[in-house]
Design a protein around this motif. Structure first.
Motif, PDB file in Angstrom:
ATOM      1  N   ASN A 130       0.820  -1.276   0.085  1.00 35.56           N
ATOM      2  CA  ASN A 130       0.059   0.093  -0.184  1.00 35.56           C
ATOM      3  C   ASN A 130       0.752   1.391   0.138  1.00 35.56           C
ATOM      4  OD1 ASN A 130      -0.868   2.022   2.326  1.00 35.56           O
ATOM      5  ND2 ASN A 130      -2.575   1.810   1.122  1.00 35.56           N
ATOM      6  N   PHE A 185      -4.326  11.146   7.757  1.00 35.07           N
ATOM      7  CA  PHE A 185      -4.041  10.620   6.247  1.00 35.07           C
ATOM      8  C   PHE A 185      -3.543   9.341   6.107  1.00 35.07           C
ATOM      9  CE2 PHE A 185      -0.930  10.167   2.732  1.00 35.07           C
ATOM     10  CZ  PHE A 185      -1.583  10.942   1.766  1.00 35.07           C
ATOM     11  N   ASP A 245      -4.965   4.616   4.489  1.00 38.02           N
ATOM     12  CA  ASP A 245      -4.156   3.379   4.205  1.00 38.02           C
ATOM     13  C   ASP A 245      -4.653   2.151   5.092  1.00 38.02           C
ATOM     14  OD1 ASP A 245      -2.818   4.877   2.170  1.00 38.02           O
ATOM     15  OD2 ASP A 245      -1.857   5.550   3.847  1.00 38.02           O
TER      16      ASP A 245
HETATM   17 FE   LIG Z   1      -1.498   6.113   1.068  1.00 35.11          FE
END
Ligand SMILES: [Fe+2]
Ligand SMILES: Cc1cc2nc3c(=O)[nH]c(=O)nc-3n(C[C@H](O)[C@H](O)[C@H](O)COP(=O)(O)OP(=O)(O)OC[C@H]3O[C@@H](n4cnc5c(N)ncnc54)[C@H](O)[C@@H]3O)c2cc1C
Ligand code: FES
Ligand code: FES
Lengths: 401, 346
Positions: A195, A341, A345
């Motif tokens: 990722n 942020f 993920d």
């Molecule tokens: Fe990312």
């Protein structure tokens, strides 16, 4: 064969075989350096346990120095870290029947109530090499007796050449200040790694608070178009692969006409690029802002959990710069960058786990596309240069369970 | 190597717990365990490299040596008291050992198992890849890379030997590379074999296996002699710990016979420390990565390191030539290990 896999052909499966060892590396890569704790988490005389590649490890700090032993008492197998007992600076005692081990050699040096037992001096726990630098304690998770133990720098992203215009700090630089967080993620370690540098997933972050607040020109995605898009590192030193986003061989995609999507942001970050090195260390240059570097690890805990480490590094030659960076980290980068942020993920990795987990078909049935060249490159580099693969470990227990 | 040296064979006597005794010859370079197996005495063994301790025996008389490059799990004090690990013991002359179990248990005798054909695929003009899946429970002792099995030709009382081309990690699957012999009994069967057929298998057999050591591993394979070499290379790759440097010299008669090249190149991709030389003995090489040469000529002229270990497999003539060549390149005879693919009737 499932219906979505209609484009699979013989040459595709031949290419896939090249990273066969990677697809089998469920329990992680052995004989590599991994971060274990932040220095601040292990005070003098403290002892704490972790699991890496299914191996329980206990770390103890004595006279400032950190030692690591297998966290499984030779006697009846309990994890010593669940109730640490330390009576001298050079030993670790098991809380149950008092088997006491030398910190440096792992040798059984006494048993509380049976110091004359003939096994004293014979029995030994495996020890693990430890290094500590810039606030991180690293442990070398090796097969017993693996030699020679490589330098820690071999398992970290390399230092940028001195003449490169967009400098960021290396993790071992003396003036680097490294601050970060770690958390446990319910996915296999490889899904975490893949990722991090995935050039097709950027648009996932388009509404992230930090992107909006800094008006960052974050592309929707990047598509490799030529040989200079990727640099592989196969010579001496760390082994890995880098996305050369500014090489001209990556199409920087800012809009999707068909879907009416437009990347926002006016502030381009020069020198922004991502790279990944064995055993799975991400480097994002000039992120979350110019001059900073974000580094990440996805340390295998067992077959379905990894410890996700994310740190931000800045060169701070003066105490004033350090204070400023600590303030910015505390008030902004920690929550907005490493927190909000990267939460996107985490969501993605856990969402992939079902498809790729034991019993899932992901490794056979995934339908990769042009954007995934760097992912295949990474898998092949692991297949060639990993120093070993962990075999399935019995009784998988998530960390702290 | 099993060629009798100038000193000739020695005789070893084994005494079991129940006072039953057997005698058999041991050739120079053979371990006592290998010699016992050659004489169809199947002693308890497992790792075959001196670490598990299964093949423990006590030396009653005679003098012995440990196979070079091994780390034994025996304590020095045990060795002084006469303990020996037969998988790692060579004898200097006649010797007698005592075993801690009855002769009736002398077996981890190879198991007799049923297997089902799961694949028969022609991989070159003269070679067939045969895949079997064991239908019976996997026996407690599984094969070491390099060992072989005997397969019964269906519908006959004839048995043929073939080396496993994979490691025990693939169990219950066993893979073989079989050379088709015109008029051969097994060869004739393989022409008509189909998935689902049942076969009988005697497994595992033989003393051709990795000896340990961290020096260069040199493999010399001719034709289907590649099978045990593939297994050994995979074992080196899959097992834990540092990988030694590896050299593989492999050749087939002609481009039409050549098989396994893609598999070998895959191994070279996965193991940056593997040097690969592939050749054909006659005619034009089929591609640029293949040269003209025999397994032996591919060894080249460079002397080999004193700690190198060589494994040779193929037809008897090639094995003999390889042993000569390896000795000429500076290898001690006891570091050359070989399996000869002799026809069944000789
Ligand atoms: Fe990312
Ligand atoms: C320990 C061991 C391991 C072996 N492993 C393998 C292996 O992995 N792959 C493999 O292909 N073979 C292997 N062999 C050789 C194989 O067992 C014999 O070649 C076998 O006899 C072939 O059986 P068949 O029924 O096809 O022919 P058979 O019926 O046995 O033979 C038919 C005729 O051909 C002759 N002949 C048989 N084999 C050969 C030969 N190889 N070269 C020249 N002439 C021959 C015989 O003398 C006979 O006249 C191995 C042999 C041994 C001893
Ligand atoms: S379990 Fe540790 S001393 Fe008994
Ligand atoms: S068979 Fe394991 S020590 Fe000999």
């Amino acid at each position: 064969m499932s219906e979505t896999a209609t484009r699979r052909s013989e040459p595709v499966s031949a290419a896939r075989r090249q990273f066969d060892p990677y697809t089998k590396a469920v329990w992680g890569l052995m004989n590599h350096w991994y971060p274990a704790f932040f220095s601040s988490e292990l005070g003098e005389d403290e002892a704490k346990g972790i699991k890496v590649c299914g191996i329980p490890v206990i770390l103890r700090r004595a006279n400032g120095e950190v030692f690591a032993l297998r966290d499984q008492c030779a006697h009846r197998g309990v994890r010593m870290s669940i109730r640490p007992a330390c009576f001298t600076k050079d030993t670790l005692t098991c809380w149950y029947h008092g088997f006491t081990y030398d910190l440096e050699t792992g040798k059984l040096v006494t048993i509380v109530a049976a110091p004359d037992d003939p096994i004293v001096g014979d029995v030994k726990l495996q020890t693990f090499p430890v290094r500590e630098k810039n606030g991180i304690i690293y442990v070398f998770v090796g097969d017993d007796g693996y030699e020679p133990v490589p330098d820690l720098a071999e398992d970290l992203p390399p230092k940028l050449p001195a003449d490169y215009p967009h400098q960021v700090p290396h993790l071992l630089d003396d003036d680097a200040v490294v601050l970060g967080i770690r958390r446990t993620v319910a996915s296999n370690w490889r899904l975490g790694v893949e990722n991090g540098f995935d050039p097709g997933h950027n648009w996932l972050h388009r509404d992230s608070p930090i992107v909006v607040a800094l008006d960052t020109a974050l592309p929707l995605g990047l598509v490799p178009r030529g040989p200079n898009a990727l640099t592989t590192f196969e010579g001496d030193g760390p082994k890995g692969i880098r996305n050369e986003w500014d090489s001209g061989d990556y199409d920087v995609v800012m809009s999707s006409e068909k879907l009416g999507l437009q990347a926002r942001g006016a502030n381009k970050i020069p020198g922004l690029r991502t790279s990944i090195f064995l055993p799975g260390v991400l480097m994002v240059e000039h992120w979350p802002a110019y001059g900073l570097a974000q580094y990440e690890w996805y340390v295998p805990i067992d077959d379905e959990h990894h410890e996700y480490w994310a740190v931000v590094a800045k060169s701070c030659p003066t105490p004033a710069e350090r204070t400023d960076f600590e303030y910015a980290y505390d008030k902004l980068w920690r929550d907005a960058a490493l927190g909000a942020f990267n939460d996107d993920d985490l969501f993605a990795r856990e969402a992939m786990e079902n498809f790729y987990a034991e019993g899932g078909t992901g490794w056979d049935d995934e339908q990769l596309c042009g954007m995934d060249a760097v992912i295949v490159g990474w898998r092949k580099i692991v297949s060639r240069y990993a120093r070993g693969y962990q075999t399935p470990q019995a009784h998988p227990t998530p960390k702290n369970a | 190597m099993t060629g009798a040296g100038p000193e000739g064979a020695r005789t070893v006597k084994l005494r079991f717990e129940d006072d039953h005794a057997v005698e058999f010859p041991v050739e120079p370079g053979q371990t006592v365990l290998e010699a016992a197996e050659a004489a169809e005495v199947f002693l308890a063994s497992q790792c075959r490299v001196g670490s598990c301790g299964t093949c423990l025996a006590s030396l009653l008389s005679g003098s012995t040596r440990t196979v070079a490059g091994r780390t034994l799990s025996l304590l020095p004090s045990e060795q002084e008291a006469g303990a020996r690990l037969l998988c790692s013991t060579e004898v200097d002359g006649d010797a007698t050992f005592e075993l801690g179990y009855d002769s009736g248990l002398a077996s981890q005798r190879p198991a007799l198992l049923r297997a089902v054909v799961t694949g028969v695929q022609q991989v070159s003009g003269t070679v067939v890849e045969l895949r079997l899946e064991l239908a019976d429970e996997i026996p407690p002792v599984v094969h070491a890379a390099g060992q072989y099995a005997r397969l019964r030709v269906p519908g006959t009382d004839q048995w043929r030997s073939y080396s496993m081309a994979g490691t025990a990690r693939a169990l219950p699957e066993l893979v073989f590379c079989v050379k088709l012999i015109p008029g051969g009994a097994m060869s004739a069967y393989l022409e008509r074999a189909v998935p689902g057929d049942e076969l009988e298998v005697e497994y595992p057999l033989g003393g051709f296996s990795l000896r340990g050591g961290t020096g260069q591993h040199v493999f010399v394979a001719g034709g289907t002699g590649l099978a045990p070499v593939l297994a050994m290379v995979d074992e080196l790759r899959e097992r834990r710990g540092p990988k030694p440097p590896v050299l593989v010299c492999f050749a087939c008669q002609s481009g039409e016979d050549l098989f396994g090249a893609a598999e070998l190149r895959m191994r070279a991709f996965w193991m940056p420390g593997l040097t690969l030389r592939i050749g054909v003995t006659e005619g034009d090489p089929p591609d640029e990565e293949t040269t003209r040469g025999t397994p032996v000529s591919l060894l080249g002229e460079e002397p080999l390191a004193p700690d190198a270990e060589a494994y040779v497999c193929g037809p008897p003539g090639m094995v003999a030539a390889a042993a000569d060549r390896l000795t000429a390149l500076g290898m001690a005879a006891h570091r050359v290990h070989a399996e000869k693919f002799v026809p069944t009737d000789t």
